[in-house]
Design a protein around this motif. Structure first.
Motif, short mmCIF file in Angstrom:
data_model
loop_
_atom_site.label_atom_id
_atom_site.label_comp_id
_atom_site.label_asym_id
_atom_site.label_seq_id
_atom_site.Cartn_x
_atom_site.Cartn_y
_atom_site.Cartn_z
N LEU A 97 29.45 35.85 29.57
CA LEU A 97 28.10 35.79 28.98
C LEU A 97 27.31 34.45 29.10
CD1 LEU A 97 28.97 38.14 25.96
CD2 LEU A 97 27.53 38.80 27.96
N ARG A 101 30.07 34.09 35.58
CA ARG A 101 31.24 34.23 36.37
C ARG A 101 31.75 35.79 36.29
NH1 ARG A 101 37.06 32.42 37.24
NH2 ARG A 101 37.43 32.32 35.04
N ARG A 133 32.79 42.27 29.16
CA ARG A 133 31.80 40.83 28.94
C ARG A 133 32.56 40.21 27.79
NH1 ARG A 133 27.25 44.07 30.94
NH2 ARG A 133 27.50 45.40 28.97
N GLY A 134 32.35 38.87 28.06
CA GLY A 134 32.51 37.87 27.01
C GLY A 134 32.73 36.62 27.60
N TYR A 135 33.72 35.66 27.58
CA TYR A 135 33.61 34.51 27.80
C TYR A 135 34.86 34.04 28.76
CZ TYR A 135 30.07 34.35 24.24
OH TYR A 135 28.93 34.96 23.82
N CYS A 136 34.75 33.41 29.75
CA CYS A 136 35.64 33.03 30.71
C CYS A 136 36.43 31.85 30.30
CB CYS A 136 35.42 32.68 32.07
SG CYS A 136 34.38 31.31 32.16
N LYS A 137 37.60 31.66 30.75
CA LYS A 137 38.78 30.68 30.36
C LYS A 137 37.66 29.34 30.10
CE LYS A 137 43.41 29.63 31.76
NZ LYS A 137 44.40 29.92 32.74
N ARG A 140 35.27 29.90 26.79
CA ARG A 140 35.45 30.36 25.71
C ARG A 140 35.77 29.17 24.57
NH1 ARG A 140 41.50 32.56 26.46
NH2 ARG A 140 41.57 32.96 24.45
N ALA A 144 39.69 30.89 20.31
CA ALA A 144 39.47 32.10 20.54
C ALA A 144 40.40 33.19 20.50
CB ALA A 144 38.25 32.25 21.80
N GLU A 145 40.55 34.03 20.01
CA GLU A 145 41.62 35.01 19.94
C GLU A 145 41.32 36.16 21.25
OE1 GLU A 145 42.53 37.04 16.35
OE2 GLU A 145 42.55 34.90 15.22
N CYS A 146 42.31 36.91 21.55
CA CYS A 146 42.12 38.07 22.53
C CYS A 146 41.72 39.12 21.93
CB CYS A 146 43.37 38.18 23.01
SG CYS A 146 44.13 37.27 24.32
N GLY A 147 41.24 40.10 22.96
CA GLY A 147 40.67 41.42 22.19
C GLY A 147 39.22 41.32 21.76
N THR A 149 36.00 41.13 19.66
CA THR A 149 35.68 40.12 18.32
C THR A 149 34.38 40.52 17.80
OG1 THR A 149 35.14 38.52 19.72
CG2 THR A 149 37.21 38.35 18.92
N CYS B 118 42.92 39.19 28.70
CA CYS B 118 43.07 37.96 28.01
C CYS B 118 44.45 37.02 28.35
CB CYS B 118 42.71 38.21 26.64
SG CYS B 118 42.53 36.88 25.48
N GLN B 124 38.02 36.16 27.23
CA GLN B 124 37.84 36.36 25.85
C GLN B 124 36.72 37.62 25.99
OE1 GLN B 124 35.67 34.06 23.18
NE2 GLN B 124 35.89 35.10 21.39
N THR B 126 34.55 40.32 24.50
CA THR B 126 33.75 40.72 23.14
C THR B 126 32.83 42.09 23.50
OG1 THR B 126 31.86 39.49 24.20
CG2 THR B 126 33.39 38.11 22.78
#
Lengths: 150, 150
Positions: A97, A101, A133-137, A140, A144-147, A149, B118, B124, B126
């Motif tokens: 996001l 990437r 979708r989320g945040y890459c390495k 993030r 940040a935790e997995c799964g 959120t 993850c 991560q 979301t």
DNA sequence: GTAAATGCAAACCGTTTGCTGTACA
DNA sequence: TGTACAGCAAACGGTTTGCATTTAC
């Protein structure tokens, strides 16, 4: 018989024609490792054919999808991205996001799930869309935790 | 403390207000077993508040999503559907391309997949979107096979 | 030659936004 | 009573469409 003739024959069998524009756009998709959206394809196409219009790009992308030569993905929320459909295995996407990437991954489980829906519920699945979708390495937060959120 | 007061307090804690319109739209989602789109919510809301505007519907749906009381799904290609987010387990959707029927299903595998992304790739996750489309039992041709047919 | 496809511009449609007035706390 | 929110209408942005023209075969 070269690839162009083969493609031409394939289209012709189904009542379509191989035009300069269709060739061009297919080439653009095949030569790119990225997931291009319509505007990107348009920009690229204009470099080689300054008279091409955006409507042709949209029509051609839809056409290539219809005949199975391109795949459409909704990586963001609001518009489509395309890639050439010449890969053997179905794959899915994670989109960052923050930096945009794209990470591709395979997951045979998804088609297995589709098949089980067919067996159990009698649903004939013709389209599958899976995206994370989320945040890459890099993007993030460190803690940040997995799964999921939210 | 009634549900209305509880909701009001929850919002107030975060600097928001409980308005007539927000109550109404949340109720509409909670009382419907279907997956309503913005127009449907608007039509329903107008029955009880003829002065409500479509912009309020969109803003409220986005708001309810943000605070976790509603979920947004893209069942068709072109617009969003919403449902109240009061169910415990995440679930996904199959949409019939012909009659529009929605079939919901669970699949713990999907969140497992997200977790493995993850662990392996440091992504991560979301947001998760998984949807199947195709033809339901009633709409599929008698000889249709399972799986992806394109 | 003729049907299919293109290019242009205008339309489309779901959604968002700017602004002014309203109402929640 | 001050600030968050609603209502209205206009804008937005990706995509589609109507129509005259071009092109593949």
């Amino acid at each position: 018989m070269g690839p162009k003739q083969k493609l031409s024959a394939t289209l012709h069998n189904r009542g379509y024609r191989l035009t300069r524009q269709r060739q061009l756009i297919l080439e653009i998709l095949q030569n790119s490792r990225d997931h291009l959206d319509a505007e990107m394809v348009y920009a690229e196409a204009k470099k080689r054919d300054s008279r091409i219009g955006i409507a042709t790009v949209y029509r051609t992308l839809a056409f290539l999808k219809k005949i199975g030569l391109a795949e459409e993905n909704r990586l963001g929320e609001d518009h489509s991205h395309y890639e050439a459909a010449d890969r053997a295995k179905p794959h899915y996407h994670f989109a960052c996001l923050k930096c945009g990437r794209i990470v591709e991954f395979e997951s045979p489980q998804v088609m297995r799930l589709a098949r089980s829906l067919c067996d159990k519920e009698g649903l004939q699945v013709t389209e599958v869309s899976l995206g994370f979708r989320g945040y890459c390495k890099k993007c993030r937060p460190a803690d940040a935790e997995c799964g999921k959120t939210t």
